[in-house]
Design a protein around this motif. Structure first.
Motif, PDB file in Angstrom:
ATOM      1  N   LEU A 136       0.743 -20.470 -58.179  1.00 57.70           N
ATOM      2  CA  LEU A 136       1.702 -19.699 -58.213  1.00 57.70           C
ATOM      3  C   LEU A 136       1.665 -18.473 -57.401  1.00 57.70           C
ATOM      4  CD1 LEU A 136       2.187 -18.413 -62.295  1.00 57.70           C
ATOM      5  CD2 LEU A 136       3.986 -19.192 -60.665  1.00 57.70           C
ATOM      6  N   GLY A 137       2.932 -18.012 -56.668  1.00 54.74           N
ATOM      7  CA  GLY A 137       2.876 -17.248 -55.751  1.00 54.74           C
ATOM      8  C   GLY A 137       2.585 -17.193 -54.159  1.00 54.74           C
ATOM      9  N   ILE A 138       2.092 -18.489 -53.890  1.00 61.77           N
ATOM     10  CA  ILE A 138       2.071 -18.974 -52.471  1.00 61.77           C
ATOM     11  C   ILE A 138       2.602 -20.096 -51.920  1.00 61.77           C
ATOM     12  CG2 ILE A 138      -0.288 -18.071 -53.016  1.00 61.77           C
ATOM     13  CD1 ILE A 138      -1.407 -20.908 -52.708  1.00 61.77           C
ATOM     14  N   ASP A 139       2.985 -20.192 -50.784  1.00 56.76           N
ATOM     15  CA  ASP A 139       3.595 -21.445 -49.980  1.00 56.76           C
ATOM     16  C   ASP A 139       2.640 -21.577 -48.580  1.00 56.76           C
ATOM     17  OD1 ASP A 139       5.279 -23.595 -49.947  1.00 56.76           O
ATOM     18  OD2 ASP A 139       6.418 -22.386 -48.260  1.00 56.76           O
ATOM     19  N   THR A 140       2.109 -23.062 -48.499  1.00 61.46           N
ATOM     20  CA  THR A 140       1.462 -23.379 -47.335  1.00 61.46           C
ATOM     21  C   THR A 140       2.118 -24.417 -46.591  1.00 61.46           C
ATOM     22  OG1 THR A 140       0.043 -24.991 -48.860  1.00 61.46           O
ATOM     23  CG2 THR A 140      -0.791 -22.743 -48.478  1.00 61.46           C
ATOM     24  N   PRO A 141       2.005 -24.558 -45.440  1.00 55.79           N
ATOM     25  CA  PRO A 141       2.683 -25.372 -44.470  1.00 55.79           C
ATOM     26  C   PRO A 141       2.249 -26.769 -44.857  1.00 55.79           C
ATOM     27  CG  PRO A 141       1.190 -23.880 -43.026  1.00 55.79           C
ATOM     28  CD  PRO A 141       0.759 -23.594 -44.532  1.00 55.79           C
ATOM     29  N   GLU A 142       3.314 -27.775 -44.921  1.00 57.61           N
ATOM     30  CA  GLU A 142       3.235 -29.289 -45.434  1.00 57.61           C
ATOM     31  C   GLU A 142       2.446 -30.011 -44.641  1.00 57.61           C
ATOM     32  OE1 GLU A 142       4.681 -30.114 -48.024  1.00 57.61           O
ATOM     33  OE2 GLU A 142       5.671 -28.049 -48.463  1.00 57.61           O
ATOM     34  N   VAL A 143       1.870 -30.877 -45.325  1.00 61.74           N
ATOM     35  CA  VAL A 143       0.808 -31.972 -44.800  1.00 61.74           C
ATOM     36  C   VAL A 143       1.401 -33.462 -45.306  1.00 61.74           C
ATOM     37  CG1 VAL A 143      -1.254 -30.814 -44.708  1.00 61.74           C
ATOM     38  CG2 VAL A 143      -0.604 -32.192 -46.661  1.00 61.74           C
ATOM     39  N   PHE A 144       2.663 -33.511 -45.894  1.00 62.22           N
ATOM     40  CA  PHE A 144       3.186 -34.898 -46.210  1.00 62.22           C
ATOM     41  C   PHE A 144       4.744 -34.784 -45.548  1.00 62.22           C
ATOM     42  CE2 PHE A 144       0.240 -34.101 -49.739  1.00 62.22           C
ATOM     43  CZ  PHE A 144      -0.651 -35.116 -49.534  1.00 62.22           C
ATOM     44  N   GLY A 145       5.266 -36.074 -44.980  1.00 62.38           N
ATOM     45  CA  GLY A 145       6.366 -36.069 -44.494  1.00 62.38           C
ATOM     46  C   GLY A 145       6.485 -35.405 -43.419  1.00 62.38           C
ATOM     47  N   GLY A 146       5.565 -35.205 -42.609  1.00 58.23           N
ATOM     48  CA  GLY A 146       5.457 -34.337 -41.320  1.00 58.23           C
ATOM     49  C   GLY A 146       4.577 -33.112 -41.419  1.00 58.23           C
ATOM     50  N   VAL A 147       3.496 -33.291 -40.754  1.00 56.04           N
ATOM     51  CA  VAL A 147       2.466 -31.968 -40.746  1.00 56.04           C
ATOM     52  C   VAL A 147       2.806 -30.923 -39.917  1.00 56.04           C
ATOM     53  CG1 VAL A 147       0.097 -31.417 -40.272  1.00 56.04           C
ATOM     54  CG2 VAL A 147       0.578 -33.725 -40.841  1.00 56.04           C
ATOM     55  N   GLU A 148       3.008 -29.793 -40.701  1.00 57.86           N
ATOM     56  CA  GLU A 148       3.453 -28.448 -40.225  1.00 57.86           C
ATOM     57  C   GLU A 148       2.189 -27.799 -39.517  1.00 57.86           C
ATOM     58  OE1 GLU A 148       7.369 -27.555 -42.959  1.00 57.86           O
ATOM     59  OE2 GLU A 148       5.655 -26.466 -43.429  1.00 57.86           O
ATOM     60  N   CYS A 149       2.467 -26.955 -38.812  1.00 59.52           N
ATOM     61  CA  CYS A 149       1.459 -25.978 -37.996  1.00 59.52           C
ATOM     62  C   CYS A 149       0.687 -25.272 -39.153  1.00 59.52           C
ATOM     63  CB  CYS A 149       2.077 -25.004 -37.221  1.00 59.52           C
ATOM     64  SG  CYS A 149       0.760 -23.897 -36.155  1.00 59.52           S
ATOM     65  N   VAL A 202      -3.665 -16.256 -49.373  1.00 60.12           N
ATOM     66  CA  VAL A 202      -3.030 -15.484 -48.460  1.00 60.12           C
ATOM     67  C   VAL A 202      -3.824 -14.716 -47.603  1.00 60.12           C
ATOM     68  CG1 VAL A 202      -1.272 -13.613 -48.732  1.00 60.12           C
ATOM     69  CG2 VAL A 202      -1.310 -15.480 -50.281  1.00 60.12           C
ATOM     70  N   PHE A 203      -4.874 -14.235 -48.106  1.00 65.83           N
ATOM     71  CA  PHE A 203      -5.640 -13.166 -47.349  1.00 65.83           C
ATOM     72  C   PHE A 203      -6.402 -13.963 -46.118  1.00 65.83           C
ATOM     73  CE2 PHE A 203      -9.909 -11.609 -46.835  1.00 65.83           C
ATOM     74  CZ  PHE A 203      -9.560 -10.028 -46.373  1.00 65.83           C
ATOM     75  N   LYS A 204      -6.738 -15.277 -46.173  1.00 70.24           N
ATOM     76  CA  LYS A 204      -7.201 -16.083 -45.075  1.00 70.24           C
ATOM     77  C   LYS A 204      -6.150 -16.619 -44.095  1.00 70.24           C
ATOM     78  CE  LYS A 204     -10.329 -18.898 -46.261  1.00 70.24           C
ATOM     79  NZ  LYS A 204     -11.041 -20.190 -47.288  1.00 70.24           N
ATOM     80  N   GLY A 205      -4.865 -16.258 -44.476  1.00 69.73           N
ATOM     81  CA  GLY A 205      -3.856 -16.462 -43.541  1.00 69.73           C
ATOM     82  C   GLY A 205      -3.272 -17.895 -43.518  1.00 69.73           C
ATOM     83  N   HIS A 206      -3.855 -18.699 -44.808  1.00 71.13           N
ATOM     84  CA  HIS A 206      -3.421 -19.939 -44.913  1.00 71.13           C
ATOM     85  C   HIS A 206      -2.105 -20.157 -45.673  1.00 71.13           C
ATOM     86  CE1 HIS A 206      -7.010 -21.093 -42.765  1.00 71.13           C
ATOM     87  NE2 HIS A 206      -7.647 -20.816 -43.566  1.00 71.13           N
ATOM     88  N   ALA A 207      -1.530 -18.891 -46.243  1.00 70.44           N
ATOM     89  CA  ALA A 207      -0.358 -19.182 -47.176  1.00 70.44           C
ATOM     90  C   ALA A 207       0.622 -18.052 -46.817  1.00 70.44           C
ATOM     91  CB  ALA A 207      -0.848 -19.257 -48.625  1.00 70.44           C
ATOM     92  N   GLU A 208       1.717 -18.110 -47.074  1.00 71.83           N
ATOM     93  CA  GLU A 208       2.719 -17.001 -47.281  1.00 71.83           C
ATOM     94  C   GLU A 208       3.018 -16.612 -48.642  1.00 71.83           C
ATOM     95  OE1 GLU A 208       6.006 -17.005 -44.357  1.00 71.83           O
ATOM     96  OE2 GLU A 208       5.541 -18.827 -44.352  1.00 71.83           O
ATOM     97  N   VAL A 209       3.082 -15.442 -49.113  1.00 73.60           N
ATOM     98  CA  VAL A 209       3.559 -15.059 -50.239  1.00 73.60           C
ATOM     99  C   VAL A 209       5.159 -15.641 -50.810  1.00 73.60           C
ATOM    100  CG1 VAL A 209       4.248 -13.157 -51.978  1.00 73.60           C
ATOM    101  CG2 VAL A 209       2.319 -12.824 -50.424  1.00 73.60           C
ATOM    102  N   TYR A 210       5.090 -16.401 -51.993  1.00 75.18           N
ATOM    103  CA  TYR A 210       6.253 -17.097 -52.290  1.00 75.18           C
ATOM    104  C   TYR A 210       7.201 -16.563 -53.388  1.00 75.18           C
ATOM    105  CZ  TYR A 210       9.452 -20.962 -53.704  1.00 75.18           C
ATOM    106  OH  TYR A 210      10.624 -21.754 -53.991  1.00 75.18           O
ATOM    107  N   VAL A 211       8.009 -15.961 -53.369  1.00 76.60           N
ATOM    108  CA  VAL A 211       8.992 -15.646 -54.781  1.00 76.60           C
ATOM    109  C   VAL A 211      10.027 -16.285 -54.830  1.00 76.60           C
ATOM    110  CG1 VAL A 211       9.996 -13.601 -55.628  1.00 76.60           C
ATOM    111  CG2 VAL A 211       8.285 -13.190 -54.204  1.00 76.60           C
ATOM    112  N   PHE A 212       9.966 -16.781 -56.138  1.00 75.66           N
ATOM    113  CA  PHE A 212      11.178 -18.210 -56.394  1.00 75.66           C
ATOM    114  C   PHE A 212      12.122 -17.398 -56.725  1.00 75.66           C
ATOM    115  CE2 PHE A 212      12.799 -21.273 -59.547  1.00 75.66           C
ATOM    116  CZ  PHE A 212      13.097 -22.218 -58.542  1.00 75.66           C
ATOM    117  N   GLN A 213      13.393 -17.703 -56.331  1.00 78.94           N
ATOM    118  CA  GLN A 213      14.828 -17.316 -56.511  1.00 78.94           C
ATOM    119  C   GLN A 213      14.786 -15.833 -56.748  1.00 78.94           C
ATOM    120  OE1 GLN A 213      15.878 -19.848 -59.682  1.00 78.94           O
ATOM    121  NE2 GLN A 213      16.631 -21.493 -58.358  1.00 78.94           N
ATOM    122  N   GLY A 214      14.203 -14.866 -55.824  1.00 77.94           N
ATOM    123  CA  GLY A 214      14.316 -13.620 -56.125  1.00 77.94           C
ATOM    124  C   GLY A 214      13.543 -12.938 -57.327  1.00 77.94           C
ATOM    125  N   ASN A 215      12.789 -13.628 -58.211  1.00 77.31           N
ATOM    126  CA  ASN A 215      12.030 -13.107 -59.237  1.00 77.31           C
ATOM    127  C   ASN A 215      10.596 -12.898 -59.048  1.00 77.31           C
ATOM    128  OD1 ASN A 215      11.715 -12.570 -62.058  1.00 77.31           O
ATOM    129  ND2 ASN A 215      11.156 -14.721 -62.674  1.00 77.31           N
TER     130      ASN A 215
END
Length: 241
Positions: A136-149, A202-215
């Motif tokens: 819950l609450g985070i989003d990290t860069p993808e590693v499937f379907g194309g690796v993101e930075c 998030v603290f280590k810089g490996h994820a962004e905070v993710y709020v789903f649909q503004g909730n």
């Protein structure tokens, strides 16, 4: 001479008769509040004399209560017999709608089977069964379907925190759904019951905070604070992406 006297007597008698009221009874005039010794007397007179039409105009405001400034005794009923007025029924208040049940926080112990990527983990529940957990609450860069930075680094960070067979506590958030559209359960993951794994990412810089649909989720402010700290020090994706 006698005839003249007689005629004069008749004329005098007729004149006196008219003056004395022999022409017929007089009609009663309009009544007003001052004509009654009490409010009750006025009210009973009103009720007994065509109250709907109110010929004496005693009920100026149409509430069937007349001469309210008159002295006691008082009577404000609508029964011409003068009994006590019927009590005004007290409306029964509508019952309040039932409160919706307060969402329950689900807590489940589990052991890690494997880390899928930086924000998804597969676990075996202590109560039985396997589940994919979306943190819950985070989003990290993808590693499937194309690796993101930063994708590999986010996955490696999660693997270092949650090696296979690590015991974890999964906690739901009552402001969020229990699972996503892919069937993954949505939970905070605590290692050893204390370390919040998502906030640590998030603290280590490996994820962004993710709020789903503004909730916003309940820990949004804590996660945002951790994200600002990572940004300000260029940690993880904020430094190399």
């Amino acid at each position: 001479m006698r005839k003249t006297v007689t005629n004069l007597g008749i004329a005098t008698a007729l004149t006196l008769g008219v003056a004395g009221g022999l022409a017929g009874p007089a009609h009663a005039g309009d009544m007003d509040c001052g004509d009654f010794p009490s409010q009750r007397a006025a009210q009973l007179f009103f009720l007994n004399n065509s109250p709907a039409a109110d010929p004496h105009r005693l009920d100026a405001d149409g509430d069937w209560r007349v001469c309210e400034s008159n002295p006691a005794p008082y009577y404000f009923g609508r029964d011409p017999r003068g009994g006590a007025p019927a009590p005004t029924p007290t409306p029964t208040p509508a019952p309040a709608p039932p409160k919706p049940p307060k969402p329950q926080v689900v807590k489940q112990w589990a052991r890690v089977i494997k880390v899928t990527d930086g924000d998804t983990v597969k676990v075996r529940l202590a109560a039985g069964g396997k589940k994919d957990v979306r943190v819950l609450g985070i989003d990290t860069p993808e590693v499937f379907g194309g690796v993101e930075c930063g994708g590999r680094e986010a996955s490696d960070s999660m693997k270092s925190m949650l090696p296979r067979r690590t015991r974890v506590l999964l906690i739901s958030d009552p402001s969020q759904d229990l699972q996503d559209r892919y069937g993954r359960i949505l939970r905070y993951i605590h290692k050893k019951g204390k370390l919040d794994v998502g906030r640590r990412q998030v603290f280590k810089g490996h994820a962004e905070v993710y709020v789903f649909q503004g909730n916003p989720f309940q820990r949004t402010s804590l996660y945002k604070k951790a994200e600002r700290q990572a940004r300000n020090t260029d940690r993880g994706i904020w430094g190399y992406c």
